[in-house]
Design an enzyme around this catalytic site. Structure first.
Site, PDB file in Angstrom:
ATOM      1  N   TYR A   7       3.081   9.812  -0.528  1.00 14.59           N
ATOM      2  CA  TYR A   7       4.155   9.200   0.273  1.00 14.59           C
ATOM      3  C   TYR A   7       5.529   9.407  -0.382  1.00 14.59           C
ATOM      4  CZ  TYR A   7       0.246   6.543   2.394  1.00 14.59           C
ATOM      5  OH  TYR A   7      -0.929   6.158   2.989  1.00 14.59           O
ATOM      6  N   ARG A  66       9.641  -7.359  12.857  1.00 18.16           N
ATOM      7  CA  ARG A  66       8.230  -6.980  12.979  1.00 18.16           C
ATOM      8  C   ARG A  66       7.489  -7.178  11.659  1.00 18.16           C
ATOM      9  NH1 ARG A  66       8.929  -1.178  16.077  1.00 18.16           N
ATOM     10  NH2 ARG A  66       9.329  -1.992  18.170  1.00 18.16           N
ATOM     11  N   HIS A 112      -7.854   9.419  -2.140  1.00 17.75           N
ATOM     12  CA  HIS A 112      -7.182   9.375  -0.837  1.00 17.75           C
ATOM     13  C   HIS A 112      -8.040   9.972   0.293  1.00 17.75           C
ATOM     14  CE1 HIS A 112      -2.814   9.170   0.827  1.00 17.75           C
ATOM     15  NE2 HIS A 112      -3.672   8.988   1.799  1.00 17.75           N
ATOM     16  N   ASP A 138       0.841  -1.200   0.000  1.00 17.19           N
ATOM     17  CA  ASP A 138       0.000   0.000   0.000  1.00 17.19           C
ATOM     18  C   ASP A 138       0.872   1.244   0.000  1.00 17.19           C
ATOM     19  OD1 ASP A 138      -2.932   1.103   0.684  1.00 17.19           O
ATOM     20  OD2 ASP A 138      -1.451   2.266   1.799  1.00 17.19           O
ATOM     21  N   LEU A 140      -2.370  -0.525  13.762  1.00 18.75           N
ATOM     22  CA  LEU A 140      -1.771  -0.661  15.100  1.00 18.75           C
ATOM     23  C   LEU A 140      -1.821   0.663  15.851  1.00 18.75           C
ATOM     24  CD1 LEU A 140       1.405  -2.680  13.953  1.00 18.75           C
ATOM     25  CD2 LEU A 140      -0.721  -3.605  14.929  1.00 18.75           C
ATOM     26  N   ASN A 171       4.218  -9.464  11.842  1.00 19.30           N
ATOM     27  CA  ASN A 171       2.893  -8.916  11.547  1.00 19.30           C
ATOM     28  C   ASN A 171       2.114  -9.761  10.544  1.00 19.30           C
ATOM     29  OD1 ASN A 171       3.474  -6.880  13.309  1.00 19.30           O
ATOM     30  ND2 ASN A 171       3.869  -5.315  11.751  1.00 19.30           N
ATOM     31  N   ILE A 184      -3.183  -3.122   6.829  1.00 17.79           N
ATOM     32  CA  ILE A 184      -1.924  -2.827   6.125  1.00 17.79           C
ATOM     33  C   ILE A 184      -0.891  -2.238   7.095  1.00 17.79           C
ATOM     34  CG2 ILE A 184      -2.744  -2.617   3.747  1.00 17.79           C
ATOM     35  CD1 ILE A 184      -3.206   0.408   4.305  1.00 17.79           C
ATOM     36  N   LYS A 204       2.461  -1.074   8.922  1.00 20.53           N
ATOM     37  CA  LYS A 204       3.776  -0.618   8.449  1.00 20.53           C
ATOM     38  C   LYS A 204       4.815  -0.959   9.506  1.00 20.53           C
ATOM     39  CE  LYS A 204       7.210   2.513   8.948  1.00 20.53           C
ATOM     40  NZ  LYS A 204       7.847   2.988  10.197  1.00 20.53           N
ATOM     41  N   SER A 205       5.939  -1.457   9.088  1.00 19.24           N
ATOM     42  CA  SER A 205       7.101  -1.541   9.965  1.00 19.24           C
ATOM     43  C   SER A 205       8.332  -1.454   9.096  1.00 19.24           C
ATOM     44  CB  SER A 205       7.122  -2.846  10.768  1.00 19.24           C
ATOM     45  OG  SER A 205       8.346  -2.920  11.476  1.00 19.24           O
ATOM     46  N   LYS A 226      -2.801   5.834  -4.487  1.00 21.54           N
ATOM     47  CA  LYS A 226      -3.939   6.715  -4.179  1.00 21.54           C
ATOM     48  C   LYS A 226      -3.814   8.060  -4.887  1.00 21.54           C
ATOM     49  CE  LYS A 226      -3.767   4.614   0.396  1.00 21.54           C
ATOM     50  NZ  LYS A 226      -2.350   4.552   0.827  1.00 21.54           N
TER      51      LYS A 226
HETATM   52  P1  NDP Z   1       0.650   1.400  11.899  1.00 21.99           P
HETATM   53  O1  NDP Z   1      -0.570   1.318  12.741  1.00 21.99           O
HETATM   54  O2  NDP Z   1       0.887   0.375  10.869  1.00 21.99           O
HETATM   55  O3  NDP Z   1       1.879   1.465  12.903  1.00 21.99           O
HETATM   56  C1  NDP Z   1       3.205   1.631  12.467  1.00 21.99           C
HETATM   57  C2  NDP Z   1       4.074   1.808  13.704  1.00 21.99           C
HETATM   58  O4  NDP Z   1       3.975   0.640  14.526  1.00 21.99           O
HETATM   59  C3  NDP Z   1       5.528   2.012  13.390  1.00 21.99           C
HETATM   60  O5  NDP Z   1       6.034   2.946  14.315  1.00 21.99           O
HETATM   61  C4  NDP Z   1       6.142   0.635  13.615  1.00 21.99           C
HETATM   62  O6  NDP Z   1       7.475   0.764  14.046  1.00 21.99           O
HETATM   63  C5  NDP Z   1       5.273   0.089  14.718  1.00 21.99           C
HETATM   64  N1  NDP Z   1       5.132  -1.367  14.617  1.00 21.99           N
HETATM   65  C6  NDP Z   1       4.800  -2.083  13.505  1.00 21.99           C
HETATM   66  N2  NDP Z   1       4.773  -3.391  13.796  1.00 21.99           N
HETATM   67  C7  NDP Z   1       5.083  -3.524  15.113  1.00 21.99           C
HETATM   68  C8  NDP Z   1       5.238  -4.646  15.974  1.00 21.99           C
HETATM   69  N3  NDP Z   1       5.046  -5.891  15.535  1.00 21.99           N
HETATM   70  N4  NDP Z   1       5.576  -4.400  17.271  1.00 21.99           N
HETATM   71  C9  NDP Z   1       5.773  -3.149  17.709  1.00 21.99           C
HETATM   72  N5  NDP Z   1       5.643  -2.045  16.926  1.00 21.99           N
HETATM   73  C10 NDP Z   1       5.320  -2.239  15.645  1.00 21.99           C
HETATM   74  O7  NDP Z   1       0.678   2.889  11.300  1.00 21.99           O
HETATM   75  P2  NDP Z   1       0.762   3.593   9.878  1.00 21.99           P
HETATM   76  O8  NDP Z   1       0.277   4.982  10.120  1.00 21.99           O
HETATM   77  O9  NDP Z   1       2.061   3.418   9.226  1.00 21.99           O
HETATM   78  O10 NDP Z   1      -0.363   2.846   9.018  1.00 21.99           O
HETATM   79  C11 NDP Z   1      -0.103   1.715   8.210  1.00 21.99           C
HETATM   80  C12 NDP Z   1      -0.320   2.044   6.743  1.00 21.99           C
HETATM   81  O11 NDP Z   1      -1.638   2.544   6.514  1.00 21.99           O
HETATM   82  C13 NDP Z   1       0.584   3.164   6.229  1.00 21.99           C
HETATM   83  O12 NDP Z   1       1.909   2.744   6.028  1.00 21.99           O
HETATM   84  C14 NDP Z   1      -0.148   3.531   4.956  1.00 21.99           C
HETATM   85  O13 NDP Z   1       0.150   2.581   3.947  1.00 21.99           O
HETATM   86  C15 NDP Z   1      -1.604   3.424   5.396  1.00 21.99           C
HETATM   87  N6  NDP Z   1      -2.177   4.739   5.798  1.00 21.99           N
HETATM   88  C16 NDP Z   1      -3.178   5.265   5.013  1.00 21.99           C
HETATM   89  C17 NDP Z   1      -3.741   6.474   5.334  1.00 21.99           C
HETATM   90  C18 NDP Z   1      -4.834   7.016   4.476  1.00 21.99           C
HETATM   91  O14 NDP Z   1      -5.203   8.187   4.641  1.00 21.99           O
HETATM   92  N7  NDP Z   1      -5.387   6.248   3.566  1.00 21.99           N
HETATM   93  C19 NDP Z   1      -3.295   7.267   6.501  1.00 21.99           C
HETATM   94  C20 NDP Z   1      -2.281   6.616   7.287  1.00 21.99           C
HETATM   95  C21 NDP Z   1      -1.760   5.386   6.934  1.00 21.99           C
HETATM   96  P3  NDP Z   1       8.770   0.363  13.141  1.00 21.99           P
HETATM   97  O15 NDP Z   1       8.520   0.822  11.722  1.00 21.99           O
HETATM   98  O16 NDP Z   1       9.862   1.122  13.818  1.00 21.99           O
HETATM   99  O17 NDP Z   1       8.944  -1.116  13.230  1.00 21.99           O
END
Ligand code: NDP
Length: 275
Positions: A51, A235, A107, A46, A189, A239, A227, A229-230, A76
């Site tokens: 981005y 992780r 978006h 995604d 998350l 996930n 979806i 992100k890490s 998007k």
């Molecule tokens: P997430 O809820 O996916 O959380 C990401 C955070 O959680 C990062 O800081 C990551 O740290 C941490 N994390 C991930 N896996 C773990 C784990 N197993 N244990 C502990 N911590 C973890 O947030 P996002 O905002 O990134 O949302 C995910 C995706 O949704 C985005 O990447 C994007 O593609 C989409 N999105 C879409 C939007 C829209 O308007 N349509 C708006 C926002 C997001 P680290 O990376 O350091 O591992």
């Protein structure tokens, strides 16, 4: 390697239930993390024009041994492009190095500029021409979806919305279920903020899993697409490992009970002006 089940969409296609989100990953780091994700078993990526990392996603796809038709790519339409969806999608495809995406989303509705219905009609044409296999929306509230249904003859296949245990979105999920729209959870998350919640920690301990895996399993059992992100390889793999255990009804209910009035981490779609 985990095989991810797919969720059927209202246009006869299907989307992997867990995908890999790349928000906030710099373009020059994106190829490496997407490669890690594909190697871990992710088949759905995604991204979004805003981005700034479509090129990195495309580079990972080009370098991968996984055939293009086994990968699911979402991008998007950014808010300032709602009056030029064709040019925007063509530019995205060029950056991705692809001839089509699997899912193209509006978006944000951006109600103040009142262009999303026309943009939706344009996406329908782009789908009919094969530039996007499936079309959908993101951040649409019930009244935006009702307007699309009223004024056009195509119901979005997907609505990608902020959704996690602090923002459970019962009204939108019920509307989606009644209208054949798949719910896709962004920030599934809650951006990591809720992972030390005592309820989640205790359920995670009972299943010998990480709290993030419990939250993603909750999404899966609700029928959501998620979806996460890490940028951390362990992780990224963890996930995806959410298809070999199950939460009880009581556990599901206590996670949903974490819903909070101030649970939103992002802007409200009715008032967000795109900045
Ligand atoms: P997430 O809820 O996916 O959380 C990401 C955070 O959680 C990062 O800081 C990551 O740290 C941490 N994390 C991930 N896996 C773990 C784990 N197993 N244990 C502990 N911590 C973890 O947030 P996002 O905002 O990134 O949302 C995910 C995706 O949704 C985005 O990447 C994007 O593609 C989409 N999105 C879409 C939007 C829209 O308007 N349509 C708006 C926002 C997001 P680290 O990376 O350091 O591992």
């Amino acid at each position: 390697m985990t095989t991810v089940p797919s969720v059927p969409l209202n246009d006869g296609t299907a989307i992997p239930q867990v995908g890999y989100g790349v928000l906030m990953i710099p373009d020059d780091e994106t190829e490496a993390v997407v490669t890690t994700a594909i190697e871990a078993g992710y088949r759905s990526i995604d991204t979004a024009t805003i981005y700034g990392n479509e090129a990195g996603v495309g580079a990972a796809i080009a370098a991968s041994n996984v055939p293009r038709d086994e990968l699911y790519v979402t991008t998007k339409l950014w808010n300032t492009d709602q009056d030029r969806p064709r040019a925007a999608l063509e530019s995205s495809l060029e950056r991705l190095g692809l001839s089509s995406v699997d899912l193209y989303l509006i978006h944000w509705p951006m109600p103040a500029q009142d262009r999303y219905v026309d943009a939706w009609r344009a996406l329908r044409e782009l789908r009919d021409e094969g530039l996007a296999r499936t079309i959908g929306v993101s951040n649409f509230e019930v009244h935006h979806l009702e307007r699309l249904e009223r004024e056009t003859d195509v119901v979005p296949a997907v609505n990608q919305i902020e959704l996690h245990p602090r923002l459970v979105q019962p009204e939108l999920r019920a509307f989606h279920a009644a209208h054949g729209i798949v719910t896709e959870a962004w920030s599934p998350l809650a951006r990591g903020a809720l992972l030390d919640d005592p309820t989640l920690v205790s359920i995670a301990r009972a299943h010998d899993r990480a709290p993030a895996q419990v939250v993603l399993r909750w999404h899966v059992q609700l029928g959501n697409v998620a979806i996460p992100k890490s940028a951390t390889p362990e992780r990224i793999a963890a996930n995806l490992a959410v298809f070999d255990f199950a939460l009880t009804d009581d556990e599901m209910a206590s996670i949903s009970a974490l819903n909070a009035p101030d649970g939103r981490t992002g802007p409200h779609p009715d008032t967000y002006d795109g900045s």
